[in-house]
Scaffold this active site. Sequence first.
Site, mmCIF file in Angstrom:
data_model
loop_
_atom_site.group_PDB
_atom_site.id
_atom_site.type_symbol
_atom_site.label_atom_id
_atom_site.label_comp_id
_atom_site.label_asym_id
_atom_site.label_seq_id
_atom_site.Cartn_x
_atom_site.Cartn_y
_atom_site.Cartn_z
ATOM 1 N N ASN A 143 -3.866 1.591 -14.027
ATOM 2 C CA ASN A 143 -2.955 0.717 -13.287
ATOM 3 C C ASN A 143 -1.546 1.308 -13.359
ATOM 4 O O ASN A 143 -1.211 2.031 -14.304
ATOM 5 C CB ASN A 143 -2.950 -0.674 -13.921
ATOM 6 C CG ASN A 143 -2.067 -1.654 -13.170
ATOM 7 O OD1 ASN A 143 -2.045 -1.679 -11.928
ATOM 8 N ND2 ASN A 143 -1.317 -2.468 -13.911
ATOM 9 N N HIS A 148 2.518 0.028 -13.216
ATOM 10 C CA HIS A 148 3.347 -1.177 -13.324
ATOM 11 C C HIS A 148 4.821 -0.774 -13.273
ATOM 12 O O HIS A 148 5.232 0.172 -13.952
ATOM 13 C CB HIS A 148 3.038 -1.919 -14.630
ATOM 14 C CG HIS A 148 3.766 -3.219 -14.716
ATOM 15 N ND1 HIS A 148 3.382 -4.323 -13.981
ATOM 16 C CD2 HIS A 148 4.868 -3.577 -15.398
ATOM 17 C CE1 HIS A 148 4.239 -5.306 -14.227
ATOM 18 N NE2 HIS A 148 5.146 -4.886 -15.084
ATOM 19 N N GLY A 168 0.774 -1.242 0.000
ATOM 20 C CA GLY A 168 0.000 0.000 0.000
ATOM 21 C C GLY A 168 0.802 1.287 0.000
ATOM 22 O O GLY A 168 0.273 2.349 0.325
ATOM 23 N N SER A 169 2.083 1.223 -0.409
ATOM 24 C CA SER A 169 2.859 2.477 -0.407
ATOM 25 C C SER A 169 2.327 3.451 -1.459
ATOM 26 O O SER A 169 2.325 4.669 -1.237
ATOM 27 C CB SER A 169 4.355 2.199 -0.613
ATOM 28 O OG SER A 169 4.621 1.747 -1.912
ATOM 29 N N ASN A 170 1.865 2.952 -2.589
ATOM 30 C CA ASN A 170 1.272 3.856 -3.593
ATOM 31 C C ASN A 170 -0.043 4.436 -3.092
ATOM 32 O O ASN A 170 -0.328 5.612 -3.302
ATOM 33 C CB ASN A 170 1.061 3.122 -4.920
ATOM 34 C CG ASN A 170 2.342 3.053 -5.720
ATOM 35 O OD1 ASN A 170 2.756 4.022 -6.343
ATOM 36 N ND2 ASN A 170 3.011 1.911 -5.670
ATOM 37 N N MET A 187 -3.507 -7.399 -7.122
ATOM 38 C CA MET A 187 -2.895 -8.538 -7.792
ATOM 39 C C MET A 187 -3.918 -9.551 -8.311
ATOM 40 O O MET A 187 -3.805 -10.748 -8.043
ATOM 41 C CB MET A 187 -1.885 -9.201 -6.857
ATOM 42 C CG MET A 187 -0.672 -8.307 -6.596
ATOM 43 S SD MET A 187 0.057 -7.661 -8.127
ATOM 44 C CE MET A 187 1.624 -7.037 -7.548
ATOM 45 N N ARG A 188 -4.927 -9.063 -9.019
ATOM 46 C CA ARG A 188 -5.859 -9.950 -9.708
ATOM 47 C C ARG A 188 -6.162 -9.338 -11.069
ATOM 48 O O ARG A 188 -6.100 -8.118 -11.227
ATOM 49 C CB ARG A 188 -7.185 -10.093 -8.932
ATOM 50 C CG ARG A 188 -7.080 -10.833 -7.626
ATOM 51 C CD ARG A 188 -6.601 -12.258 -7.740
ATOM 52 N NE ARG A 188 -7.501 -13.129 -8.471
ATOM 53 C CZ ARG A 188 -8.134 -14.177 -7.952
ATOM 54 N NH1 ARG A 188 -7.975 -14.490 -6.675
ATOM 55 N NH2 ARG A 188 -8.905 -14.930 -8.711
#
Length: 171
Positions: A92, A94, A12-14, A77-78
């Site tokens: 998203n 990445h 959860g850092s973002n 992560m899904r």
Amino acid sequence: MKKILVMASGNGSNFEAIVEYFKNKDVEIELLCNIEGANVINRAKRLNIKYYRVGFCDTYEFLKEKKYDLYVLAGYMRILPHNILTLGRFVNIHPSLLPQFKGIDAIKRAYLSNAKETGVTVHYVDDEVDSGEIIASERCKIEPDMTLKDLEEKIHSIEHKLYPRVIEEIL
Ligand code: GAR
């Protein structure tokens, strides 16, 4: 007032960087986490952000009753099925220069590949993994004396600056 839903599964850092960035701005943030006990939930509690713990299988039923201006994946992560993606705009982040190093462990795979650079990409989400129209990206040099941990720290600090700004622009 715009309303965004951050979707996350892990550290959860973002998520925290996004919350900090929008603290004094006219944007309401909520969190959806699919993993019981994930650290991102501790961050939501500490930051006083409304959160929902929703298992992946129940996510469509949950989201279709709600309305957000933007859905922000931050380490979720899904792979989202098509019916969820019809509910709104999904972005998203990445940790690579897409289309290189899609999928998990992207930083480590770039590091081990002996590439001279990698980076961070923000993109719209479509039906495939780490695919969809690219909105923004930032390069990151892999210096010869860097450890994997150094590279991870550098990539994350790029993410924490880039993602909130891109979200604000989209809103
Ligand atoms: C981030 O590095 C993000 O780019 C990555 O997961 C990490 C989540 O970190 N996402 C992907 O690999 C998506 N395929 P965080 O939980 O500390 O924000």
